[in-house]
Every structure is written in structure tokens, then in C-alpha cells.
Design a protein around this motif. Sequence first.
Motif, PDB file in Angstrom:
ATOM      1  N   GLY A   1     -69.190  22.761  43.862  1.00 53.92           N
ATOM      2  CA  GLY A   1     -67.954  23.532  43.752  1.00 53.92           C
ATOM      3  C   GLY A   1     -68.080  24.916  43.164  1.00 53.92           C
ATOM      4  N   GLY A   2     -69.299  25.428  43.018  1.00 57.66           N
ATOM      5  CA  GLY A   2     -69.479  26.761  42.453  1.00 57.66           C
ATOM      6  C   GLY A   2     -69.077  26.781  40.982  1.00 57.66           C
ATOM      7  N   PRO A   3     -68.649  27.962  40.485  1.00 54.04           N
ATOM      8  CA  PRO A   3     -68.283  28.073  39.065  1.00 54.04           C
ATOM      9  C   PRO A   3     -67.219  27.069  38.604  1.00 54.04           C
ATOM     10  CG  PRO A   3     -68.546  30.251  39.983  1.00 54.04           C
ATOM     11  CD  PRO A   3     -68.652  29.279  41.140  1.00 54.04           C
ATOM     12  N   PRO A   4     -66.139  26.846  39.394  1.00 55.33           N
ATOM     13  CA  PRO A   4     -65.185  25.828  38.939  1.00 55.33           C
ATOM     14  C   PRO A   4     -65.826  24.429  38.895  1.00 55.33           C
ATOM     15  CG  PRO A   4     -64.183  27.175  40.644  1.00 55.33           C
ATOM     16  CD  PRO A   4     -65.638  27.535  40.577  1.00 55.33           C
ATOM     17  N   GLY A   5     -66.781  24.169  39.800  1.00 59.53           N
ATOM     18  CA  GLY A   5     -67.483  22.890  39.824  1.00 59.53           C
ATOM     19  C   GLY A   5     -68.352  22.693  38.587  1.00 59.53           C
ATOM     20  N   ILE A   6     -68.928  23.797  38.083  1.00 64.17           N
ATOM     21  CA  ILE A   6     -69.719  23.707  36.847  1.00 64.17           C
ATOM     22  C   ILE A   6     -68.817  23.278  35.699  1.00 64.17           C
ATOM     23  CG2 ILE A   6     -71.013  25.024  35.116  1.00 64.17           C
ATOM     24  CD1 ILE A   6     -72.076  26.756  37.414  1.00 64.17           C
ATOM     25  N   ALA A   7     -67.638  23.905  35.624  1.00 60.56           N
ATOM     26  CA  ALA A   7     -66.706  23.561  34.542  1.00 60.56           C
ATOM     27  C   ALA A   7     -66.255  22.108  34.655  1.00 60.56           C
ATOM     28  CB  ALA A   7     -65.496  24.491  34.576  1.00 60.56           C
ATOM     29  N   ALA A   8     -65.869  21.716  35.857  1.00 56.68           N
ATOM     30  CA  ALA A   8     -65.420  20.335  36.042  1.00 56.68           C
ATOM     31  C   ALA A   8     -66.573  19.359  35.809  1.00 56.68           C
ATOM     32  CB  ALA A   8     -64.852  20.150  37.456  1.00 56.68           C
ATOM     33  N   GLY A   9     -67.760  19.678  36.327  1.00 60.23           N
ATOM     34  CA  GLY A   9     -68.940  18.823  36.133  1.00 60.23           C
ATOM     35  C   GLY A   9     -69.328  18.725  34.673  1.00 60.23           C
ATOM     36  N   GLY A  10     -69.201  19.836  33.957  1.00 59.57           N
ATOM     37  CA  GLY A  10     -69.502  19.819  32.520  1.00 59.57           C
ATOM     38  C   GLY A  10     -68.550  18.916  31.758  1.00 59.57           C
ATOM     39  N   ALA A  11     -67.266  18.990  32.116  1.00 56.27           N
ATOM     40  CA  ALA A  11     -66.268  18.147  31.446  1.00 56.27           C
ATOM     41  C   ALA A  11     -66.513  16.664  31.745  1.00 56.27           C
ATOM     42  CB  ALA A  11     -64.861  18.552  31.878  1.00 56.27           C
ATOM     43  N   VAL A  12     -66.707  16.352  33.019  1.00 53.28           N
ATOM     44  CA  VAL A  12     -66.950  14.954  33.400  1.00 53.28           C
ATOM     45  C   VAL A  12     -68.288  14.484  32.828  1.00 53.28           C
ATOM     46  CG1 VAL A  12     -67.390  13.416  35.359  1.00 53.28           C
ATOM     47  CG2 VAL A  12     -65.519  15.063  35.470  1.00 53.28           C
ATOM     48  N   GLY A  13     -69.307  15.331  32.931  1.00 55.67           N
ATOM     49  CA  GLY A  13     -70.620  14.980  32.388  1.00 55.67           C
ATOM     50  C   GLY A  13     -70.575  14.787  30.882  1.00 55.67           C
ATOM     51  N   GLY A  14     -69.785  15.609  30.214  1.00 57.37           N
ATOM     52  CA  GLY A  14     -69.638  15.463  28.765  1.00 57.37           C
ATOM     53  C   GLY A  14     -69.037  14.118  28.394  1.00 57.37           C
ATOM     54  N   LEU A  15     -68.016  13.710  29.141  1.00 60.93           N
ATOM     55  CA  LEU A  15     -67.402  12.407  28.887  1.00 60.93           C
ATOM     56  C   LEU A  15     -68.381  11.265  29.166  1.00 60.93           C
ATOM     57  CD1 LEU A  15     -63.838  13.028  30.372  1.00 60.93           C
ATOM     58  CD2 LEU A  15     -64.458  12.757  27.962  1.00 60.93           C
ATOM     59  N   LEU A  16     -69.106  11.379  30.279  1.00 54.13           N
ATOM     60  CA  LEU A  16     -70.104  10.346  30.611  1.00 54.13           C
ATOM     61  C   LEU A  16     -71.225  10.319  29.567  1.00 54.13           C
ATOM     62  CD1 LEU A  16     -70.487  10.749  34.480  1.00 54.13           C
ATOM     63  CD2 LEU A  16     -69.513   8.798  33.255  1.00 54.13           C
ATOM     64  N   GLY A  17     -71.689  11.500  29.185  1.00 54.38           N
ATOM     65  CA  GLY A  17     -72.748  11.582  28.183  1.00 54.38           C
ATOM     66  C   GLY A  17     -72.310  11.018  26.847  1.00 54.38           C
ATOM     67  N   ALA A  18     -71.080  11.317  26.465  1.00 51.40           N
ATOM     68  CA  ALA A  18     -70.561  10.806  25.193  1.00 51.40           C
ATOM     69  C   ALA A  18     -70.421   9.288  25.230  1.00 51.40           C
ATOM     70  CB  ALA A  18     -69.211  11.450  24.876  1.00 51.40           C
ATOM     71  N   SER A  19     -70.024   8.760  26.384  1.00 51.01           N
ATOM     72  CA  SER A  19     -69.854   7.309  26.463  1.00 51.01           C
ATOM     73  C   SER A  19     -71.196   6.576  26.374  1.00 51.01           C
ATOM     74  CB  SER A  19     -69.124   6.910  27.748  1.00 51.01           C
ATOM     75  OG  SER A  19     -69.939   7.122  28.872  1.00 51.01           O
ATOM     76  N   THR A  20     -72.279   7.212  26.802  1.00 47.28           N
ATOM     77  CA  THR A  20     -73.592   6.556  26.705  1.00 47.28           C
ATOM     78  C   THR A  20     -74.101   6.525  25.273  1.00 47.28           C
ATOM     79  OG1 THR A  20     -74.884   8.553  27.102  1.00 47.28           O
ATOM     80  CG2 THR A  20     -74.272   7.232  29.026  1.00 47.28           C
ATOM     81  N   THR A  21     -73.647   7.456  24.437  1.00 43.79           N
ATOM     82  CA  THR A  21     -74.121   7.492  23.047  1.00 43.79           C
ATOM     83  C   THR A  21     -73.151   6.818  22.095  1.00 43.79           C
ATOM     84  OG1 THR A  21     -73.101   9.644  22.614  1.00 43.79           O
ATOM     85  CG2 THR A  21     -75.371   9.645  23.423  1.00 43.79           C
ATOM     86  N   ASN A  22     -72.008   6.396  22.567  1.00 45.90           N
ATOM     87  CA  ASN A  22     -70.995   5.779  21.707  1.00 45.90           C
ATOM     88  C   ASN A  22     -71.570   4.542  21.022  1.00 45.90           C
ATOM     89  OD1 ASN A  22     -68.554   5.449  20.499  1.00 45.90           O
ATOM     90  ND2 ASN A  22     -67.608   4.405  22.228  1.00 45.90           N
ATOM     91  N   GLY A  23     -71.440   4.485  19.690  1.00 43.39           N
ATOM     92  CA  GLY A  23     -71.919   3.340  18.935  1.00 43.39           C
ATOM     93  C   GLY A  23     -73.426   3.311  18.749  1.00 43.39           C
ATOM     94  N   GLN A  24     -74.099   4.403  19.034  1.00 42.57           N
ATOM     95  CA  GLN A  24     -75.551   4.434  18.934  1.00 42.57           C
ATOM     96  C   GLN A  24     -76.013   5.129  17.660  1.00 42.57           C
ATOM     97  OE1 GLN A  24     -77.523   2.897  21.041  1.00 42.57           O
ATOM     98  NE2 GLN A  24     -75.848   2.277  22.342  1.00 42.57           N
ATOM     99  N   ARG A  25     -75.299   4.941  16.581  1.00 42.09           N
ATOM    100  CA  ARG A  25     -75.687   5.555  15.324  1.00 42.09           C
ATOM    101  C   ARG A  25     -76.300   4.491  14.427  1.00 42.09           C
ATOM    102  NH1 ARG A  25     -73.546  10.586  14.750  1.00 42.09           N
ATOM    103  NH2 ARG A  25     -73.346  10.541  12.511  1.00 42.09           N
ATOM    104  N   LYS A  26     -77.406   4.838  13.806  1.00 44.00           N
ATOM    105  CA  LYS A  26     -78.106   3.912  12.924  1.00 44.00           C
ATOM    106  C   LYS A  26     -77.970   4.389  11.488  1.00 44.00           C
ATOM    107  CE  LYS A  26     -82.008   2.139  15.554  1.00 44.00           C
ATOM    108  NZ  LYS A  26     -83.473   2.102  15.581  1.00 44.00           N
ATOM    109  N   PRO A  27     -77.879   3.459  10.552  1.00 47.52           N
ATOM    110  CA  PRO A  27     -77.920   3.862   9.145  1.00 47.52           C
ATOM    111  C   PRO A  27     -79.289   4.473   8.830  1.00 47.52           C
ATOM    112  CG  PRO A  27     -77.205   1.572   9.383  1.00 47.52           C
ATOM    113  CD  PRO A  27     -77.669   2.037  10.727  1.00 47.52           C
ATOM    114  N   ILE A  28     -79.293   5.519   8.028  1.00 50.32           N
ATOM    115  CA  ILE A  28     -80.533   6.198   7.663  1.00 50.32           C
ATOM    116  C   ILE A  28     -81.524   5.243   6.979  1.00 50.32           C
ATOM    117  CG2 ILE A  28     -81.544   8.082   6.297  1.00 50.32           C
ATOM    118  CD1 ILE A  28     -79.947   9.127   8.666  1.00 50.32           C
TER     119      ILE A  28
END
Length: 145
Positions: free
Chosen positions: A60-87
Amino acid sequence: MWAAVFQTQTRFNKMPIMVDDVMRLLGSIAEERKMKAAVKHSGKGALITGAVAFIGGLVGGPPGIAAGGAVGGLLGASTTNGQRKPIPQMITELPPDKKQKLYNEATAILGDLEWMDPKELTKQVMDNETMKQQLLALLEKFLEG
């Protein structure tokens, strides 16, 4: 007489710090601050975000980058959700060479302390806000790198 001299002399000698004692000390400091860290999945989340933004840009060109970034950000965040370890857990899972490196850096900060056992060492550090802050900064820097 000699026993009294020996006890006095050994009482004030600095006990050699063992690597595990320092790791426990650092774990105690981190636990007190309720520190947790995102583990390796953060890189995976960033890759997903970048890949989806890239595909969005191709489609989608420049608008596709923005939309892809938003969707990718949500997907990326969901893969890391709950993946925090105590130090403290991360510290105990460090390989021996990393523990040794962390130990070397921590003992440079602990330099002049005198103690009788690991509990006393931990108490002294917990009562010394400056030293505790230095060790926290070391721990944060070490785990980021």
C-alpha cells in the motif's frame, strides 16, 4: 590469650565473596524493587512489527507502511505479552561466564565492605542506599547488554 587475639583478628577480616553470594545479593536488590525484564521475545516482537510494516509498504505504499506498522505492532506486542521474568530468576539462569563477569563488576562496587557472612553483606548493602543504587544500575546495564 591467643584465642582472643585470633577471634579479634578474624572477626574483622573481610570474608571472601563467593559468586553465588553476590548473585543472591543482586537478586535480593532486584526483588526489593520488583524488577522484571522482557526476555528474548522482545526481538521477536520487533521483527514481526518490522516485517508487517514492510509488507504493508510493498502493498500500500506509505499509507501501507503506517497501517502495517500499527498491525505489526499489535501482533508483535501480543507475542511478548506475559514474557517478563523476575530478575532474580534471570540471574540464577545466567551461564557461569556471565555470572563471573557480573560478579567482577559488583565486587568493584562492594570493594571496602567488611562482613561476617552473606546475610550481613546483604544487610549492609540494603542499608546503604548509594551502594544499592550503584548495584541496581550495574544490574540494569548488565541485563540490557
